[in-house]
Design a protein around this motif. Structure first.
Motif, PDB file in Angstrom:
ATOM      1  N   PRO A 115       0.813  -1.217   0.000  1.00 52.21           N
ATOM      2  CA  PRO A 115       0.000   0.000   0.000  1.00 52.21           C
ATOM      3  C   PRO A 115       0.847   1.268   0.000  1.00 52.21           C
ATOM      4  CG  PRO A 115      -0.838  -1.587   1.594  1.00 52.21           C
ATOM      5  CD  PRO A 115       0.480  -2.113   1.127  1.00 52.21           C
ATOM      6  N   THR A 116       0.402   2.248  -0.735  1.00 51.75           N
ATOM      7  CA  THR A 116       1.062   3.548  -0.752  1.00 51.75           C
ATOM      8  C   THR A 116       0.991   4.188   0.627  1.00 51.75           C
ATOM      9  OG1 THR A 116       0.588   3.937  -3.085  1.00 51.75           O
ATOM     10  CG2 THR A 116       0.915   5.888  -1.709  1.00 51.75           C
ATOM     11  N   ASP A 117       2.087   4.806   1.034  1.00 53.78           N
ATOM     12  CA  ASP A 117       2.120   5.573   2.273  1.00 53.78           C
ATOM     13  C   ASP A 117       1.635   6.987   1.933  1.00 53.78           C
ATOM     14  OD1 ASP A 117       2.740   7.048   4.535  1.00 53.78           O
ATOM     15  OD2 ASP A 117       4.599   5.952   4.941  1.00 53.78           O
ATOM     16  N   PHE A 118       0.327   7.205   2.047  1.00 62.80           N
ATOM     17  CA  PHE A 118      -0.252   8.488   1.646  1.00 62.80           C
ATOM     18  C   PHE A 118       0.285   9.638   2.491  1.00 62.80           C
ATOM     19  CE2 PHE A 118      -3.195   5.593  -0.349  1.00 62.80           C
ATOM     20  CZ  PHE A 118      -3.597   6.266  -1.495  1.00 62.80           C
ATOM     21  N   ALA A 119       0.528   9.402   3.756  1.00 62.68           N
ATOM     22  CA  ALA A 119       1.063  10.465   4.611  1.00 62.68           C
ATOM     23  C   ALA A 119       2.459  10.880   4.147  1.00 62.68           C
ATOM     24  CB  ALA A 119       1.098  10.005   6.066  1.00 62.68           C
ATOM     25  N   ARG A 120       3.243   9.901   3.719  1.00 65.86           N
ATOM     26  CA  ARG A 120       4.597  10.226   3.257  1.00 65.86           C
ATOM     27  C   ARG A 120       4.543  10.962   1.919  1.00 65.86           C
ATOM     28  NH1 ARG A 120       9.683   5.958   3.302  1.00 65.86           N
ATOM     29  NH2 ARG A 120      11.319   7.516   2.874  1.00 65.86           N
ATOM     30  N   ILE A 121       3.636  10.558   1.047  1.00 62.22           N
ATOM     31  CA  ILE A 121       3.449  11.280  -0.215  1.00 62.22           C
ATOM     32  C   ILE A 121       3.068  12.727   0.072  1.00 62.22           C
ATOM     33  CG2 ILE A 121       1.989  11.495  -2.269  1.00 62.22           C
ATOM     34  CD1 ILE A 121       3.956   9.193  -2.480  1.00 62.22           C
ATOM     35  N   ALA A 122       2.142  12.924   0.997  1.00 67.24           N
ATOM     36  CA  ALA A 122       1.708  14.277   1.343  1.00 67.24           C
ATOM     37  C   ALA A 122       2.878  15.106   1.866  1.00 67.24           C
ATOM     38  CB  ALA A 122       0.592  14.215   2.376  1.00 67.24           C
ATOM     39  N   LYS A 123       3.727  14.520   2.691  1.00 76.01           N
ATOM     40  CA  LYS A 123       4.884  15.254   3.229  1.00 76.01           C
ATOM     41  C   LYS A 123       5.842  15.645   2.112  1.00 76.01           C
ATOM     42  CE  LYS A 123       8.514  15.178   6.735  1.00 76.01           C
ATOM     43  NZ  LYS A 123       9.510  15.835   5.855  1.00 76.01           N
ATOM     44  N   ILE A 124       6.089  14.725   1.171  1.00 74.72           N
ATOM     45  CA  ILE A 124       6.980  15.025   0.042  1.00 74.72           C
ATOM     46  C   ILE A 124       6.443  16.206  -0.750  1.00 74.72           C
ATOM     47  CG2 ILE A 124       7.758  14.151  -2.206  1.00 74.72           C
ATOM     48  CD1 ILE A 124       8.011  11.379  -0.834  1.00 74.72           C
ATOM     49  N   LEU A 125       5.146  16.215  -0.999  1.00 78.00           N
ATOM     50  CA  LEU A 125       4.548  17.302  -1.774  1.00 78.00           C
ATOM     51  C   LEU A 125       4.559  18.612  -0.991  1.00 78.00           C
ATOM     52  CD1 LEU A 125       1.540  15.460  -3.469  1.00 78.00           C
ATOM     53  CD2 LEU A 125       3.836  15.875  -4.375  1.00 78.00           C
ATOM     54  N   ARG A 126       4.308  18.540   0.295  1.00 78.76           N
ATOM     55  CA  ARG A 126       4.363  19.759   1.115  1.00 78.76           C
ATOM     56  C   ARG A 126       5.783  20.317   1.153  1.00 78.76           C
ATOM     57  NH1 ARG A 126       0.996  16.715   4.749  1.00 78.76           N
ATOM     58  NH2 ARG A 126      -1.183  17.417   4.608  1.00 78.76           N
ATOM     59  N   CYS A 173     -12.706   3.927  -5.796  1.00 78.42           N
ATOM     60  CA  CYS A 173     -12.178   5.289  -5.969  1.00 78.42           C
ATOM     61  C   CYS A 173     -12.691   6.260  -4.905  1.00 78.42           C
ATOM     62  CB  CYS A 173     -12.464   5.809  -7.372  1.00 78.42           C
ATOM     63  SG  CYS A 173     -11.415   5.050  -8.639  1.00 78.42           S
ATOM     64  N   PRO A 174     -13.993   6.256  -4.582  1.00 81.04           N
ATOM     65  CA  PRO A 174     -14.436   7.162  -3.517  1.00 81.04           C
ATOM     66  C   PRO A 174     -13.722   6.931  -2.187  1.00 81.04           C
ATOM     67  CG  PRO A 174     -16.327   6.360  -4.755  1.00 81.04           C
ATOM     68  CD  PRO A 174     -15.145   5.568  -5.220  1.00 81.04           C
ATOM     69  N   LYS A 175     -13.413   5.667  -1.876  1.00 81.72           N
ATOM     70  CA  LYS A 175     -12.698   5.359  -0.637  1.00 81.72           C
ATOM     71  C   LYS A 175     -11.303   5.985  -0.643  1.00 81.72           C
ATOM     72  CE  LYS A 175     -14.897   0.792  -0.200  1.00 81.72           C
ATOM     73  NZ  LYS A 175     -14.620  -0.675  -0.185  1.00 81.72           N
ATOM     74  N   TYR A 176     -10.597   5.811  -1.765  1.00 81.25           N
ATOM     75  CA  TYR A 176      -9.230   6.316  -1.831  1.00 81.25           C
ATOM     76  C   TYR A 176      -9.189   7.834  -1.990  1.00 81.25           C
ATOM     77  CZ  TYR A 176      -7.241   1.650  -1.867  1.00 81.25           C
ATOM     78  OH  TYR A 176      -6.846   0.386  -1.499  1.00 81.25           O
ATOM     79  N   VAL A 177     -10.209   8.408  -2.608  1.00 83.32           N
ATOM     80  CA  VAL A 177     -10.294   9.868  -2.653  1.00 83.32           C
ATOM     81  C   VAL A 177     -10.331  10.433  -1.240  1.00 83.32           C
ATOM     82  CG1 VAL A 177     -11.862  11.788  -3.169  1.00 83.32           C
ATOM     83  CG2 VAL A 177     -11.291  10.133  -4.950  1.00 83.32           C
ATOM     84  N   GLU A 178     -11.092   9.803  -0.361  1.00 84.34           N
ATOM     85  CA  GLU A 178     -11.191  10.284   1.018  1.00 84.34           C
ATOM     86  C   GLU A 178      -9.877  10.093   1.766  1.00 84.34           C
ATOM     87  OE1 GLU A 178     -13.566  12.194   2.207  1.00 84.34           O
ATOM     88  OE2 GLU A 178     -14.302  12.030   0.129  1.00 84.34           O
ATOM     89  N   ILE A 179      -9.182   8.988   1.510  1.00 78.67           N
ATOM     90  CA  ILE A 179      -7.865   8.764   2.134  1.00 78.67           C
ATOM     91  C   ILE A 179      -6.881   9.851   1.681  1.00 78.67           C
ATOM     92  CG2 ILE A 179      -5.875   7.214   2.214  1.00 78.67           C
ATOM     93  CD1 ILE A 179      -7.870   4.875   2.006  1.00 78.67           C
ATOM     94  N   LEU A 180      -6.894  10.137   0.369  1.00 80.29           N
ATOM     95  CA  LEU A 180      -6.019  11.167  -0.171  1.00 80.29           C
ATOM     96  C   LEU A 180      -6.388  12.540   0.362  1.00 80.29           C
ATOM     97  CD1 LEU A 180      -3.701  11.855  -2.100  1.00 80.29           C
ATOM     98  CD2 LEU A 180      -5.383  11.956  -3.968  1.00 80.29           C
ATOM     99  N   ARG A 181      -7.689  12.807   0.425  1.00 80.33           N
ATOM    100  CA  ARG A 181      -8.148  14.099   0.937  1.00 80.33           C
ATOM    101  C   ARG A 181      -7.672  14.331   2.379  1.00 80.33           C
ATOM    102  NH1 ARG A 181     -12.537  16.457  -1.332  1.00 80.33           N
ATOM    103  NH2 ARG A 181     -13.489  14.431  -1.838  1.00 80.33           N
ATOM    104  N   GLU A 182      -7.782  13.279   3.186  1.00 80.79           N
ATOM    105  CA  GLU A 182      -7.356  13.399   4.587  1.00 80.79           C
ATOM    106  C   GLU A 182      -5.849  13.609   4.688  1.00 80.79           C
ATOM    107  OE1 GLU A 182      -7.510  10.790   8.760  1.00 80.79           O
ATOM    108  OE2 GLU A 182      -8.657  10.155   6.991  1.00 80.79           O
TER     109      GLU A 182
END
Length: 301
Positions: A256-267, A289-298
């Motif tokens: 699974p993608t580490d969404f929090a780490r992706i967000a930190k890289i982009l920030r 897709c709706p599930k992962y959109v919410e994960i990405l949004r958070e």
């Protein structure tokens, strides 16, 4: 001073001095990190490629209009209308109808994508590849899609590596020159071949001389021992970001993608723009897709 007599570095210096003198912002070049970004800002979109099994085939289950409706239901900011799912000879009227639909639903068309290969040597195949990209630049301008994600292509049998690199750079240079006249950005995706690594991708990016060129950062397309380090290396050049739900290293094992780490890289890169979910797994995309959109949004909140 005649711009045509200046080399790349001289032009950057001269244009910066002129911009400072008259108080206008300096246009960034693709070969350098986008330094004008001083704080992060994220918008969410979904790539039509996520719905590929529903949008293609002899009897597609859905249309691009249905996909746009779903993007609105997910409360997204944008919708990415991948070129593969348009009619082969899509008309201006058809493009404008989708543009109208998206606008009325409060959606930006975040971009589009083409499948191209600039590794072909001179000849009809290469000419067709370039013509197809230019056609989609025209279509993007009609849609008011700000960016098209493109590929470099692959080396052909018998073509030396330096010549292959030159062919790809020359192809991208030609289409970037065309795109800039219409105000459309082209973003090179890390998509195997010479762009399989951050270093390989940036080598190509830095050899194309256009302020309308940059990177489409795909979070699932590096497969090294340190995927996130490569993403971090490329993020400052990103014009667009595609977020996959899994990553895989050299062993190709999906995790699974580490969404929090992706967000930190982009920030940390002060990325400002669309984060586009691109779902490639086998489950029903209308459910997942709706599930992962919410994960990405958070993660990006």
């Amino acid at each position: 001073m005649n711009r045509t007599t200046l080399n790349r570095r001289q032009w950057i210096t001269a244009s910066g001095a002129i911009a400072a003198a008259i108080g206008t912002p300096q246009m960034a070049t693709a070969a350098e990190p986008i330094s004008s970004r001083t704080s992060p800002h994220f918008k969410l979109s979904l790539a039509a490629y996520s719905y590929r099994r529903l949008l293609q085939g002899d009897k597609p289950q859905l249309t691009l209009a249905d996909f746009i409706d779903d993007c609105a239901k997910m409360q997204l900011d944008g919708t990415e209308l991948t070129s593969y799912y348009f009619p082969p000879n899509v008309t201006t009227d058809q493009l404008l109808e989708l543009k109208r639909q998206a606008f009325l639903l409060g959606l930006s068309i975040s971009g589009t994508a083409v499948g191209n290969d600039f590794g072909h040597p001179a000849g009809k195949e290469r000419e067709q590849q370039i013509a197809d990209v230019k056609r989609w630049i025209d279509n993007a301008a009609v849609l008011t899609a700000p960016v098209i994600r493109i590929f470099a292509g692959h080396a052909k049998k018998g073509v030396p590596a330096d010549q292959s690199h030159r062919l790809m750079v020359e192809g991208m240079q030609e289409v970037c020159d065309y795109a800039g006249k219409l105000g459309v950005f082209l973003a090179l995706e890390n998509h195997g071949g010479p762009t399989a690594t951050a270093d390989g991708l940036l080598k190509l990016v830095k050899d194309v001389d256009s302020p309308w060129f940059g990177v489409n950062l795909d979070t699932g397309n590096f497969h090294s021992d340190d995927i996130y380090a490569e993403l971090e290396q490329v993020a400052p050049y990103a014009l667009n970001v595609q977020v996959k739900v899994v990553v895989s290293g050299p062993d190709k094992k999906k995790v699974p993608t580490d969404f929090a780490r992706i967000a930190k890289i982009l920030r940390d890169a002060n990325y400002r723009g669309f984060a586009v979910l691109e779902y490639e797994e086998n489950e029903d995309p209308r459910v997942e897709c709706p599930k992962y959109v919410e994960i990405l949004r958070e993660a990006l909140a």
